[in-house]
Design a protein around this motif. Sequence first.
Motif, PDB file in Angstrom:
ATOM      1  N   THR A 177       2.625  -1.356  -1.718  1.00 22.38           N
ATOM      2  CA  THR A 177       2.332  -1.909  -3.047  1.00 22.38           C
ATOM      3  C   THR A 177       3.576  -2.339  -3.788  1.00 22.38           C
ATOM      4  N   ASP A 181       1.403  -7.206  -8.000  1.00 22.83           N
ATOM      5  CA  ASP A 181       0.807  -7.150  -9.332  1.00 22.83           C
ATOM      6  C   ASP A 181      -0.477  -6.315  -9.244  1.00 22.83           C
ATOM      7  N   PRO A 182      -1.059  -5.965 -10.391  1.00 22.61           N
ATOM      8  CA  PRO A 182      -2.235  -5.086 -10.361  1.00 22.61           C
ATOM      9  C   PRO A 182      -3.360  -5.618  -9.483  1.00 22.61           C
ATOM     10  N   ALA A 183      -3.579  -6.924  -9.528  1.00 23.62           N
ATOM     11  CA  ALA A 183      -4.651  -7.481  -8.687  1.00 23.62           C
ATOM     12  C   ALA A 183      -4.306  -7.308  -7.207  1.00 23.62           C
ATOM     13  N   ILE A 185      -2.437  -4.970  -5.936  1.00 19.54           N
ATOM     14  CA  ILE A 185      -2.580  -3.548  -5.590  1.00 19.54           C
ATOM     15  C   ILE A 185      -4.056  -3.205  -5.364  1.00 19.54           C
ATOM     16  N   ARG A 186      -4.906  -3.755  -6.222  1.00 19.01           N
ATOM     17  CA  ARG A 186      -6.343  -3.492  -6.068  1.00 19.01           C
ATOM     18  C   ARG A 186      -6.846  -4.043  -4.723  1.00 19.01           C
ATOM     19  N   ARG A 189      -5.639  -1.849  -1.918  1.00 16.52           N
ATOM     20  CA  ARG A 189      -6.420  -0.602  -1.829  1.00 16.52           C
ATOM     21  C   ARG A 189      -7.743  -0.860  -1.110  1.00 16.52           C
ATOM     22  N   GLU A 211      -1.325   4.580  -7.114  1.00 19.48           N
ATOM     23  CA  GLU A 211      -1.657   3.378  -6.359  1.00 19.48           C
ATOM     24  C   GLU A 211      -2.466   3.674  -5.103  1.00 19.48           C
TER      25      GLU A 211
END
Lengths: 329, 333
Positions: A177, A181-183, A185-186, A189, A211
């Motif tokens: 990660t 960016d957050p997207a 990382i999502r 996952r 994360e």
Amino acid sequence: MGTSHEEVVIGTPGEPAVRVRGLRKTYRTFTLRRVVAVDHLDLEVPAGGVHAFLGPNGSGKTTTIRMLLGLARPDAGTVHLFGTPVPDRFPEVVGRVGAIVENPRFVPGFSGRRNLRLLATAVGVPQTRVEDVLERVGLRERGADQFRRYSLGMKQRLAIAATLLKDPDLLVFDEPTNGLDPAGIRDLRATVRALADEGRTVLVSSHVLAEVAQVADTVSIVAAGRLVAEGTVASLLASGRGAQVRVGVGDRSLAARVLAACGWSADPEGPDALVVRGAPGPADVNAALVRAGVPVHALGTTGGDLESVFLELTSGAVPASATRPRDVA
Amino acid sequence: MSRLLRAELARARARPAVWVVAGLVLLGVLGLVLTAWWQTRSPSAEQVAAAHVAYEEAVVRWDETGDAQLRDCREAQRALPPGDPGRFDCALLAPVPEAFLPLRPGLWQLADERVDAAGVMLALGAFMLGATLVGAEFASGAIATWLTFAPRRGQVFATKVAAAVLVTLPVVAAAFVLLAVALLVVCQVHAVETFSPGVLATSWVDLLQRAARWAAVAVGGTLLGAGLAFALRHVGAVLGVAVWWLAAVESALRLVLPAAGWLPLAVNVTAWTRGSAEYAVPVCRPDPAAPGLEVCENVWHVVGGAQGAVVAGSLVVLALVLGLVSFRWRDVG
């Protein structure tokens, strides 16, 4: 966390995907000072599911992973992947292992597709598989772009695609990660979870527990090159590590003395409360204060999540010991 | 093994640095051809006029002294035994107009003068090819990814070295073919002699053998570059070692320790390609005429072709062994 998954575990039943015993690795700096990167580490990653390999920066995660993959030689200790000792017999299991070590590293001037084709040629995988894995990570449309022009997220996706070329049973992702960016990382996952749900073992290292904690089935936490905790997420939480008691009292200094006499630490919080660490539970805190004649007007727990466990263990707040007994090689 | 080799060759083909180095080598060869073009071009009107003037003057002198020159020449020739290489027809002393025009070498001479220069360029280019093909992998970190797919380091080492050699060979072939064809074209265009009977067949064979030996030197250069890149893991470090070698061994060592004149690569490569090379070692002894002083003279030592091959080859093998040991046992990442 704590979600259940339908899994088909690949490998010999009961045999861990990764078993590490007494692993030690030291480096010499330019000033010839010897630095211990991994210090008699024991680690067991069960076959199937997502295993989070957690620790702060510099705790020895990447060095450990490099030793798992035969890129670095341990000074002492043993490593087994699916029961096969590595690095000596790593070639025997290399087909079952896909890995990203630190940043995804490919030939910068080649397209993503060409990089994968090279790797496919090297391991004798049909070239059609390249398109399959590009499709799977959503890079098929950008497969012709040069690797150096990829965003970090795309580089990570290409690296995951590379690991999937061999259709491996064990995937090792080192800090996947980083820089996402957050997207991103999502998405990562979700990919990790999906891979584990196919029955693969996914070992994910990170220094940011949040994360990976949501998708991890089991966790190992390392600090300063040593294992400080391991087990299922549930067992770690149940161990009570990280649980803190918040108690509202009239006389905070008296209460702090009473709690200290019990061997617990207490830090002020707000105008009339203390946060107590080390106590077995709220009832014990309450009983101790009442016995000493300290009125208690509020009582509760705080911080009993995995993040707190991680922070406590890696900051040395709790003596280093695993949550379950470990064999020492 | 063959899969790995195919992958390495594909990687090499797609690497811009390989094409840049190959292009520079071929450009250098074209530069040599350009000098041949300049050397064989027809004389200018000014050169022809100057030659005519010089010829007229020579004819006047010949008219005055030619008989005496011929007489002296024939006496000297009679003193030489039959078959002596110094014998020639004294009539050739008479001035002819062509002798006063700039000399225009033929194909053999042009090639003979240029094959060594082309060989040196090829050797340096091959060294760079070997160094960059291996060193770039370490610099980008791609080698770590590669080893998670192909973990047998001995195989990876062998295939990378083999790929570097296989990339070098076409460059060597292209360079020599370009040189030969371009020189032939130059000779045809400028109407100078190509395959004249005056040049013995053995001379052409010697020339071809020298080119083949330079091809072997280029392969050695590739192996040297690749071996050093495995050992040092960075193209910059390899170049640093090369510069150090040039300064310390090829230059300074000859001055500081003349007896070690057999070590520099320049001497050994020359010996290998030309059959032999020489280096001088000054030997000093007390001067009987001037007490307290020494008189020194150079004693020339010969390095044979075989010795040159052994010394240069040993350096290549040493680099490869260092590279292999380093790659097999040092951590990667």
